[in-house]
Design an enzyme around this catalytic site. Sequence first.
Site: not given
Length: 879
Positions: A484, A550
């Site tokens: 991320e 995710e």
Amino acid sequence: MQTLYKALVTVILAATALSLSAQSSYELNTGWKTVGIKSITDQGELISDPAYPLIGWQPAIVPGTVLTTQIANKTVPDPFFGMNNKLIPDIYNTGKDYYTYWFAKDFKEAIPANGNQVYLNLRGVNYSCNVFLNGHQLNVKLHQGMFLRQSYNVTKWLAKSGNNRLAIIVYPPNPVGNPNGGQGGDGTIARNVSIQYTPGWDWIQPIRDRNTGIWDKVTIEKTAGIRIIDPHVITLVPGVRQPGGPQKPATIQVSAQLKNDGAKTISGFLRYTLDGKLVSMKVTLKAGEVADVSLPDYSLKKPRLWWPNGYGPQNLYQLKLQFVSAANKVSDQKNIEVGVRQLTTEWNAKASGHQVNVNGQRVFIKGGNWIISDELLRFSKKRYDAEVRFHRDMNLNLIRVWGGALTERPEFYEACDKYGLLVFQDMWGSGDANGRWEDKTKLDDQKGRRKYPDDHDLYLRSVEDQVKMLRNYASLAIWCGGNEITQPDDILAAVRDTILPKLDNTRWFVDFSNSLDMGKNDKGINGDGPYGIQPLSYFWATKTYPFNSEVGSVGVGDIESLKRIIPEANLIAPEYNPVTRREKVDSVWKYHTYIGYENYVNKYGKVKDVRDWAEKAQLVNYDQYRALMEGFSSHMWDWYTGTIIWKTQNPWSAMRGQMYDYYLDPNACLYGLHSGSEPVHIMYNPVDSAVSIVNNTFSKLKNVTATVKIYTISGDAKLVTRLAKELPASGVTNLLSIRREIAAAATEKGAFLALRLTDADKRTISDNVYWLADKKGEYSGLNEMPASKLTITAKRLSKGKIAVILVNPNAAPVAFFNRVSLIDPKAGERVLPTFYSDNYVSVLPGEQKTVVVDYDVPVTSPKIAVRGWNMKERMVSVR
């Protein structure tokens, strides 16, 4: 000429076998002893003298950590049970010296003759160390970094007697981080080149020693004068291939670094054998010389290709790379398992995301996020194999190794090669610790955290080292800069523009895990999620991100699983309050990071006790993950190029996001996913009541028949339709809408929907049974089901393999949601790990199902237990 060539190869191989004693390797994995530095003041030169008495030292676990040794020696309690982890002192409070330890190992190795060499290799130490052998310090300066291998030529330091002592002092990371409840605690653990979640995360409690220890293998390696270092094998498979039929040639490229540690010039041949063929090149190295050598390209005829799970076989070749002297003496040898495949990526304009291609064919990514096998770094080849096999059994084709953890041991990638799981490998970093957003739990501000780690040069050297170690695995598909978030600009530029192009230029590099390079939605952004439990319709109707890295949900195990980690007094079912829309949850459940089921369990009726709650939770588990993968697959190549579940396993006894618990006991999540991820799958859309089929293979399927039936709660059946269709390759086929029939079935009690897909020979391709809610959205009818009339027999097929046959007679109710378990009758417990061809199965009236049970755990006279929604548990013997 061909016969002469084959004979020559045979002679060379025979001669090689006779001279293999010139090189060997073995692991130092037993007989270690340890002591904390608070108990000893002597220095490494003295401690590493074989005559120095190790009085008061305790047995040590290597590979392992300080904490694994303390647990093994019973000086601390098992942190995976109850609240025991809170009883173990945390390094942030004790100071680093508390977990700074000496490790010592005595071993026998004679001084070699004739210019042969001996090396000491350490594959991973966390975090820094000094290494001593027989009174000599081997490293010039303090070694640092969790992901940086060490190798020392110890030939001249071996004892004349052959009795040697290795002593290593291991220091914890610095800083260790404050476990203040933040993701990665206060974030400062990321100033190291180390694992980031050790101060805690939202799915794990702090690891008290921060994994300090010799966490990976220690080996002794023996060679003659020339040593082979970090060989590299590249396979090129041009064109678009199919898994079956004859193949056009593939190109094999092999290179390696050679080093002459001898005192004189050595000439010989760098050569390898592959599929019975020999490729060789003459090489001469001066004393002390290091050279990078590339062998001639080899055209492999009729290659047996490697494919991801669900698309074709995982063929692997054995490549034996050797340096052989002019006198035909093997100086060094590396054995490499090679999967012949080629990975490419391209932008899919329709989905607005990147797609992964293997051997020229696009692969729809169905993946799982992997944290680590064990938070205490107690790894083994057998456990890796079991966990990756579970992912294969879920019908997944990719594992993402999350960036807050580590690059795994080679044994993990070996298992992925074996079972066909592509690997999406993050490098070390996370948005939480490395400053993607402001966070009050963090010690440093966002700008300061964006500079982490402190030592950029160490980070880059570690990346180089890990790439060299892992680049030969067929399964390794994607390198990713971090979770991320990108790493600092200088690190990102070096990895992207220098390290990977030089060391591994055949794989896709993504700058971070939800990069725009992976995909962007209709608003031109990328992200991940959702997380937590969702209405089943969400996965079908809500567009997320084209390559979603995710997306996840719940994952609590059944009562047997809960008892392994929760004290009896705390086995209290969560209570949902419909007014506040919150659950009342026991404190131990909270500590084990329970994630809520909200009101979904209550839809199956009022909860009686924790056992009842756990059984009903399995119905939710199954439905959640079946719907997740069905929903994403229904929009294959339209909305999505892939999705990766957050997450499929836990490295400790957590109570969320897992298909099996830490002890390798699968729950219904695994089998719901097993169903929803089938390569060819017939499915029901809860949004528009349509039936469709997803064909995730590279071939058209002809003459398939789809059968749609609806069953009442009591077992009466109504045939809706039977259709013959042709299914296009790598696509979704819409069959029909059954909205009217479903509306009629949604009475006061609900119903069952049975979908089946068969081939021209009437063999079942896909079998899918849904339980439908009543008009209130509840499953009231399930609590009024007649008792199951299932008969059960168990038959041994071979060693470690049992067939469990479940037969439901005509005019009987549906035998609903039956869990099969292999039981050790002596212990009265499930045998773990055990692999089931399917589980939580429903058997329709007049039909039967066979579940194949596979295990390799020694157990005397195992039994089979089966319990279902409308059947109390029954135990049968194996015939």
